[in-house]
Design an enzyme around this catalytic site. Structure first.
Site, PDB file in Angstrom:
ATOM      1  N   SER A 133      45.082  45.812  35.035  1.00 51.38           N
ATOM      2  CA  SER A 133      45.717  44.800  35.886  1.00 51.38           C
ATOM      3  C   SER A 133      44.883  43.526  35.963  1.00 51.38           C
ATOM      4  O   SER A 133      43.644  43.573  35.910  1.00 51.38           O
ATOM      5  CB  SER A 133      45.857  45.391  37.293  1.00 51.38           C
ATOM      6  OG  SER A 133      46.085  44.377  38.240  1.00 51.38           O
TER       7      SER A 133
ATOM      8  N   TYR B 164      42.136  48.043  45.256  1.00 48.65           N
ATOM      9  CA  TYR B 164      42.978  48.359  44.092  1.00 48.65           C
ATOM     10  C   TYR B 164      42.362  47.783  42.814  1.00 48.65           C
ATOM     11  O   TYR B 164      42.266  48.467  41.786  1.00 48.65           O
ATOM     12  CB  TYR B 164      44.395  47.792  44.309  1.00 48.65           C
ATOM     13  CG  TYR B 164      45.244  47.804  43.074  1.00 48.65           C
ATOM     14  CD1 TYR B 164      45.933  48.955  42.689  1.00 48.65           C
ATOM     15  CD2 TYR B 164      45.348  46.672  42.262  1.00 48.65           C
ATOM     16  CE1 TYR B 164      46.704  48.970  41.538  1.00 48.65           C
ATOM     17  CE2 TYR B 164      46.121  46.680  41.108  1.00 48.65           C
ATOM     18  CZ  TYR B 164      46.791  47.828  40.753  1.00 48.65           C
ATOM     19  OH  TYR B 164      47.556  47.847  39.609  1.00 48.65           O
TER      20      TYR B 164
ATOM     21  N   GLU C  50      44.262  42.195  38.533  1.00 49.10           N
ATOM     22  CA  GLU C  50      43.440  42.356  39.748  1.00 49.10           C
ATOM     23  C   GLU C  50      41.979  42.679  39.428  1.00 49.10           C
ATOM     24  O   GLU C  50      41.124  42.560  40.291  1.00 49.10           O
ATOM     25  CB  GLU C  50      44.029  43.460  40.625  1.00 49.10           C
ATOM     26  CG  GLU C  50      45.257  43.044  41.394  1.00 49.10           C
ATOM     27  CD  GLU C  50      44.940  42.242  42.665  1.00 49.10           C
ATOM     28  OE1 GLU C  50      44.019  42.620  43.380  1.00 49.10           O
ATOM     29  OE2 GLU C  50      45.623  41.244  42.901  1.00 49.10           O
TER      30      GLU C  50
HETATM   31  N1  GDD Z   1      53.869  42.470  48.967  1.00 49.97           N
HETATM   32  C1  GDD Z   1      53.885  41.310  49.649  1.00 49.97           C
HETATM   33  N2  GDD Z   1      54.596  41.228  50.815  1.00 49.97           N
HETATM   34  N3  GDD Z   1      53.224  40.255  49.143  1.00 49.97           N
HETATM   35  C2  GDD Z   1      53.268  39.080  49.819  1.00 49.97           C
HETATM   36  C3  GDD Z   1      53.992  38.926  51.008  1.00 49.97           C
HETATM   37  C4  GDD Z   1      54.689  40.053  51.543  1.00 49.97           C
HETATM   38  O1  GDD Z   1      55.326  39.994  52.588  1.00 49.97           O
HETATM   39  N4  GDD Z   1      53.867  37.644  51.408  1.00 49.97           N
HETATM   40  C5  GDD Z   1      53.093  37.021  50.517  1.00 49.97           C
HETATM   41  N5  GDD Z   1      52.724  37.884  49.551  1.00 49.97           N
HETATM   42  C6  GDD Z   1      51.840  37.578  48.415  1.00 49.97           C
HETATM   43  C7  GDD Z   1      50.668  38.535  48.250  1.00 49.97           C
HETATM   44  O2  GDD Z   1      49.640  38.219  49.203  1.00 49.97           O
HETATM   45  C8  GDD Z   1      50.281  38.225  46.808  1.00 49.97           C
HETATM   46  O3  GDD Z   1      49.489  37.052  46.770  1.00 49.97           O
HETATM   47  C9  GDD Z   1      51.613  37.935  46.141  1.00 49.97           C
HETATM   48  O4  GDD Z   1      52.567  37.722  47.197  1.00 49.97           O
HETATM   49  C10 GDD Z   1      52.116  39.052  45.235  1.00 49.97           C
HETATM   50  O5  GDD Z   1      52.077  40.260  45.954  1.00 49.97           O
HETATM   51  P1  GDD Z   1      52.709  41.618  45.341  1.00 49.97           P
HETATM   52  O6  GDD Z   1      54.096  41.386  44.897  1.00 49.97           O
HETATM   53  O7  GDD Z   1      52.478  42.686  46.344  1.00 49.97           O
HETATM   54  O8  GDD Z   1      51.860  41.857  44.011  1.00 49.97           O
HETATM   55  P2  GDD Z   1      50.277  41.806  43.735  1.00 49.97           P
HETATM   56  O9  GDD Z   1      49.969  40.539  43.015  1.00 49.97           O
HETATM   57  O10 GDD Z   1      49.498  42.088  44.949  1.00 49.97           O
HETATM   58  O11 GDD Z   1      50.079  43.037  42.745  1.00 49.97           O
HETATM   59  C11 GDD Z   1      50.991  43.352  41.713  1.00 49.97           C
HETATM   60  O12 GDD Z   1      50.586  42.778  40.493  1.00 49.97           O
HETATM   61  C12 GDD Z   1      49.366  43.286  39.964  1.00 49.97           C
HETATM   62  C13 GDD Z   1      49.061  42.555  38.667  1.00 49.97           C
HETATM   63  O13 GDD Z   1      50.017  42.819  37.731  1.00 49.97           O
HETATM   64  C14 GDD Z   1      51.060  44.875  41.633  1.00 49.97           C
HETATM   65  O14 GDD Z   1      52.104  45.235  40.766  1.00 49.97           O
HETATM   66  C15 GDD Z   1      49.781  45.458  41.090  1.00 49.97           C
HETATM   67  O15 GDD Z   1      49.937  46.862  40.929  1.00 49.97           O
HETATM   68  C16 GDD Z   1      49.502  44.795  39.746  1.00 49.97           C
HETATM   69  O16 GDD Z   1      48.354  45.327  39.158  1.00 49.97           O
END
Ligand code: GDD
Length: 327
Positions: free
Chosen positions: A130, A154, A132
């Site tokens: 990832s 994570y 991340e």
């Molecule tokens: N989930 C979530 N919910 N995220 C929010 C929200 C909310 O209400 N509001 C803002 N965000 C912001 C998070 O703080 C982050 O900056 C962004 O939206 C994306 O959040 P997520 O969709 O939860 O994904 P992620 O970036 O944390 O992680 C995903 O991508 C990674 C890289 O591919 C996941 O799929 C991981 O498993 C993956 O490794």
């Protein structure tokens, strides 16, 4: 006929990958968690197809925490390729479940590598790493040489799995590769991830079932692609002559706010009337400037994303509106 073994087959990526491999005439084996009973929505269409289910697609109950439950189907399957996609994949939740995330996401990868190494004929091994792992990097965009410096539990667990994959490649001669995947979405995305959360809420508001959408930091930016493009990259990475790590990304940044605007627009609503931000959805640490450079995948695998950010959100909104309104 090639055989593939997929952990996390019920998830977004696992189900698209299963479809891709079945279309390429693979025999596909996947493990599912006891708690879901193999009933995941993403696989329903494949399970309902008598030409596929239990002819070329086989599902086995197993838990990443329980090595023996994986060893048995893995040895029976004797795969040519393993795709390790299962993990505790929610970054926000990893702050609440630190130890569990390290066990499932980090140690889980090591367990799979160790099982793979001990198979009579070691298959090719794909680890879903990832973006991340980079944390909030100094260098933008990130590529395969960017220093690993995670800032979330994570990310730390994924960094462990990523480095172990490299160690097994170098020291045990496994054909083991990391796909360093940037965010990728689709109508099959889990409901807690921001794209799906937004699209579901907007459709519910449109249907009159909800009054508002509460989010965290809407200025957060990510490099968002489509999951179908990324599973194609996974397969290509395992077909390459040599085992290498590859970044899969679009190279384009968007804000959470952009998703909000596209989603409300698709529903014919004004976002200003419904959206508010709340502390509970802000993360203690949230990577910045996460944007990938997939030049290596383009040069060596001839991979590039084909589905745009706008098309992805439009597809997700169409699916959500169809689900609630039959539109
Ligand atoms: N989930 C979530 N919910 N995220 C929010 C929200 C909310 O209400 N509001 C803002 N965000 C912001 C998070 O703080 C982050 O900056 C962004 O939206 C994306 O959040 P997520 O969709 O939860 O994904 P992620 O970036 O944390 O992680 C995903 O991508 C990674 C890289 O591919 C996941 O799929 C991981 O498993 C993956 O490794």
């Amino acid at each position: 006929m090639k055989r593939a073994f997929i952990t996390g087959i019920e998830g977004q990526d696992g189900s698209y990958l299963a479809e891709l491999l079945l279309a390429k005439n693979y025999e596909v084996h996947g493990i599912f968690r006891h708690s879901t009973n193999g009933g995941a929505v993403n696989l329903r269409h494949l399970k309902a197809d008598p030409q596929i289910f239990e002819r070329t697609l086989f599902l086995h109950p197993a838990e990443l925490d329980d090595v023996d439950s994986i060893r048995v189907p893995l040895e029976q399957c004797a795969p040519d390729e393993i795709y390790h996609l299962a993990s505790q994949s929610h970054v926000g939740a990893s702050f609440e479940k630190v130890e569990e995330t390290c066990r499932i996401t980090g140690l889980g990868a090591l367990r799979l590598l160790e099982l793979t190494r001990k198979l009579p004929k070691a298959p090719r091994f794909f680890h879903a790493s990832s973006s991340e792992i980079f944390g909030s990097p100094e260098q933008s965009p990130q590529d395969e040489t960017t220093p690993v410096n995670p800032i979330t539990p994570y990310g730390c667990a994924k960094a462990f799995g990523t480095q172990m994959t490299r160690i097994y490649r170098k020291n045990f001669g496994l054909f083991a590769v990391n796909g360093i995947l940037f965010n990728h979405e689709s109508p099959r995305r889990g409901e807690n991830f921001v794209t799906r959360k937004i699209c579901r809420a907007v459709a519910a508001i449109k249907a009159g079932r909800r009054q508002e959408l509460v989010l965290g930091d809407t200025s957060a930016q990510r490099d968002w692609g489509h999951a179908r493009d990324y599973v194609r990259g996974m397969w290509l990475a395992l077909q390459h002559d040599t085992p290498e790590d590859f970044v899969f990304a679009t190279g384009k940044l968007h804000r959470v706010q952009d998703i909000v605007e596209l989603a409300f627009q698709a529903a014919g609503l004004e976002w200003q009337k419904f959206v508010r931000q709340e502390k509970q959805f802000f993360r203690p640490a949230d990577p910045r400037q996460v944007i990938g450079n997939a030049a290596k995948a383009k040069n060596l695998l001839d991979w590039q994303p084909e589905i745009s950010f706008e098309q992805t959100i439009a597809e997700m909104m169409a699916a959500e509106l169809h689900a609630v309104l039959n539109l």
